[in-house]
Write a protein that holds these residues in place. Structure first.
Motif, short mmCIF file in Angstrom:
data_model
loop_
_atom_site.label_atom_id
_atom_site.label_comp_id
_atom_site.label_asym_id
_atom_site.label_seq_id
_atom_site.Cartn_x
_atom_site.Cartn_y
_atom_site.Cartn_z
N LEU A 42 0.56 -1.15 0.01
CA LEU A 42 -0.13 0.05 0.15
C LEU A 42 0.72 1.33 -0.06
N HIS A 43 0.54 2.27 -1.05
CA HIS A 43 1.09 3.63 -0.55
C HIS A 43 -0.12 4.58 0.27
N TYR A 44 0.36 5.76 0.62
CA TYR A 44 -0.49 6.39 1.48
C TYR A 44 -0.41 7.77 0.95
N GLN A 45 -1.35 8.18 0.71
CA GLN A 45 -1.48 9.70 0.22
C GLN A 45 -1.97 10.61 1.20
N PRO A 46 -1.36 11.68 1.36
CA PRO A 46 -1.85 12.67 2.45
C PRO A 46 -3.21 13.55 1.95
N ILE A 47 -4.09 13.73 3.00
CA ILE A 47 -5.26 14.33 2.83
C ILE A 47 -5.24 15.31 3.67
N VAL A 48 -5.05 16.63 3.14
CA VAL A 48 -4.77 17.80 4.13
C VAL A 48 -5.95 18.78 4.35
N ASP A 49 -5.71 19.69 5.16
CA ASP A 49 -6.80 20.65 5.49
C ASP A 49 -6.66 21.69 4.34
N ALA A 50 -7.63 22.33 3.83
CA ALA A 50 -7.62 23.18 2.61
C ALA A 50 -7.00 24.56 3.11
N VAL A 51 -7.25 24.96 4.32
CA VAL A 51 -6.60 26.01 4.72
C VAL A 51 -5.25 26.19 5.31
N THR A 52 -5.25 25.10 6.30
CA THR A 52 -3.69 25.12 6.84
C THR A 52 -2.85 24.23 6.28
N CYS A 53 -3.42 23.18 5.45
CA CYS A 53 -2.37 22.31 4.59
C CYS A 53 -1.82 21.24 5.77
N GLU A 54 -2.51 21.28 6.88
CA GLU A 54 -1.93 20.02 7.92
C GLU A 54 -2.36 18.98 7.42
N VAL A 55 -1.59 17.78 7.63
CA VAL A 55 -2.10 16.33 7.24
C VAL A 55 -3.31 15.87 8.19
N LEU A 56 -4.21 15.43 7.66
CA LEU A 56 -5.43 14.96 8.65
C LEU A 56 -5.55 13.61 8.62
N GLY A 57 -5.23 13.01 7.38
CA GLY A 57 -5.40 11.36 7.28
C GLY A 57 -4.50 11.35 5.90
N TYR A 58 -4.81 9.73 5.61
CA TYR A 58 -4.15 9.22 4.50
C TYR A 58 -5.36 8.35 3.75
N GLU A 59 -5.17 8.23 2.41
CA GLU A 59 -5.91 7.29 1.76
C GLU A 59 -4.75 6.25 1.41
N ALA A 60 -5.12 5.03 1.53
CA ALA A 60 -4.43 3.75 1.32
C ALA A 60 -4.70 3.33 -0.13
N LEU A 61 -3.72 3.55 -1.00
CA LEU A 61 -3.95 3.04 -2.38
C LEU A 61 -2.93 1.88 -2.48
N MET A 62 -3.68 0.62 -3.19
CA MET A 62 -2.96 -0.76 -3.59
C MET A 62 -1.78 -0.46 -4.64
N ARG A 63 -0.94 -1.27 -4.44
CA ARG A 63 0.23 -1.39 -5.38
C ARG A 63 0.61 -2.61 -5.71
N TRP A 64 0.76 -2.90 -7.04
CA TRP A 64 1.36 -4.16 -7.40
C TRP A 64 2.66 -4.31 -8.11
N MET A 65 3.60 -4.59 -7.64
CA MET A 65 5.01 -4.47 -8.26
C MET A 65 5.53 -5.84 -8.60
N ARG A 66 5.50 -6.22 -10.00
CA ARG A 66 5.78 -7.62 -10.53
C ARG A 66 7.16 -7.66 -10.66
N PRO A 67 7.86 -8.63 -10.23
CA PRO A 67 9.35 -8.78 -10.21
C PRO A 67 9.80 -8.62 -11.66
N GLU A 68 10.88 -7.98 -11.84
CA GLU A 68 11.30 -8.04 -13.41
C GLU A 68 10.31 -7.08 -14.27
#
Ligand code: C2E
Ligand code: MG
Ligand code: MG
Ligand code: MG
Length: 289
Positions: A42-68
């Motif tokens: 999983l990768h995590y992408q920050p979700i931030v406050d639109a005014v202060t830009c403080e990180v309030l959460g993360y969205e988990a995004l699935m990744r698949w890395m195939r060897p080679e």
């Protein structure tokens, strides 16, 4: 048949199509091994406050890395997992890992944060889904209110009775619900009234041409106003520059998610971002995709 159309069409041998099918079949077979071999993460992408830009959460995004072979896009492997049923296994794993990771994020930040996890239609319909949620909460020790499940409009529209029963049970656990890619599916305003929804995620399609596009600006304004009157939290997806952020923030959008405020990243980078704190005066694009 090719002759009947009056054109010299090659209906039997289309190397490009053939290769594509063969590729998909081998990829599908590889998927089952990939689960066993731990090629998903999983990768995590920050979700931030639109005014202060403080990180309030993360969205988990699935990744698949195939060897080679390298990374496979979720837009390619998620539909495949949805059709072969692996999404139930992968989705349960993602939910549990994301909740456990959130606990570490909170410890690093020293404050509450939430995690947002995508749920596919097949997972949502699965009879064990509530058990999967309970298990993820229990094994991670996070509370229901720190988990946001992202569903799409199609889930609500295809079987509203089932969706209502499920969403009521999910809400009873304190878990929140977001409509992902809002405005791009089979939308009906009636569901905003009927179902216990907390958050609308405005799709990137309405964000990418802001602020120049008059139509997109109008759509965003109306959605933000509607959400505000209904007491729903708004997240704008795909924010890539300062102008988009400024526009959305000015129009009252609550939260921002996009490359401008942070790319999807590995957990270590997400923790480093939290440790750096809210002191960062301006949002700095961080992480790598
Ligand atoms: P989504 O849930 O709408 O996720 C947002 C997508 O937008 C992600 O693509 C993210 O990397 C991308 N994105 C974020 N900010 C920007 C930006 O500023 N510009 C651009 N161009 N793109 C941005 P990703 O990671 O490729 O995922 C694609 C879709 O795959 C997701 O869309 C979601 O529907 C699905 N997906 C990903 N992970 C999962 C999962 O664990 N379970 C399920 N069921 N679906 C998942
Ligand atoms: Mg999402
Ligand atoms: Mg989305
Ligand atoms: Mg989207």
């Amino acid at each position: 048949h090719a002759k009947e159309t009056g054109k010299a069409r090659c209906v039997v041998y289309n190397p490009q199509k053939f290769n594509q099918q063969e590729f998909d079949v081998s990829m599908e077979a590889a998927m089952f091994d990939a689960v066993r071999n731990g090629e998903f993460f999983l990768h995590y992408q920050p979700i931030v406050d639109a005014v202060t830009c403080e990180v309030l959460g993360y969205e988990a995004l699935m990744r698949w890395m195939r060897p080679e072979l390298g990374p496979v896009s979720p837009s390619q492997f998620i539909p495949m997992a949805e059709s072969n049923g692996l999404i139930n296994l992968l989705g349960a794993w993602a939910l549990r890992s994301a909740c456990m990771q959130l606990k570490r994020f909170q410890e690093a930040a020293g404050r509450p944060l939430y995690v947002s996890v995508n749920v596919s239609p097949r997972q949502f319909r699965n009879e064990h889904f509530l058990g999967v949620i309970d298990n993820a909460l229990k094994s991670s020790g996070i509370v229901g209110a720190e988990l946001l499940l992202e569903i799409t409009e199609g889930i609500l529209m295809s079987d509203p009775e089932h969706a209502e029963a499920m969403l009521n049970q999910i809400s009873a656990r304190g878990v929140k619900i977001a409509i992902d890619d809002f405005g791009t599916g089979y939308s009906s305003l009636a569901y905003l009234k009927r179902f216990p929804i907390s958050t609308l995620k405005i799709d990137r399609a309405f964000v990418q041409d802001l602020p120049a596009s008059v139509k997109d600006a109008a759509i965003c304004n109306v959605v933000l106003s509607l959400a505000s009157h209904l007491n729903l939290t708004t997240v704008a997806e795909g924010v890539e520059n300062a102008e988009q952020l400024a526009f959305l923030s000015r129009q009252g959008c609550n939260l921002i998610q996009g490359y401008y405020t942070g790319r999807p990243m590995m957990p270590d980078a997400a923790i480093a971002l939290l440790r750096a704190g809210a002191n960062a005066a301006a949002p700095v694009p961080v992480g790598q995709n």
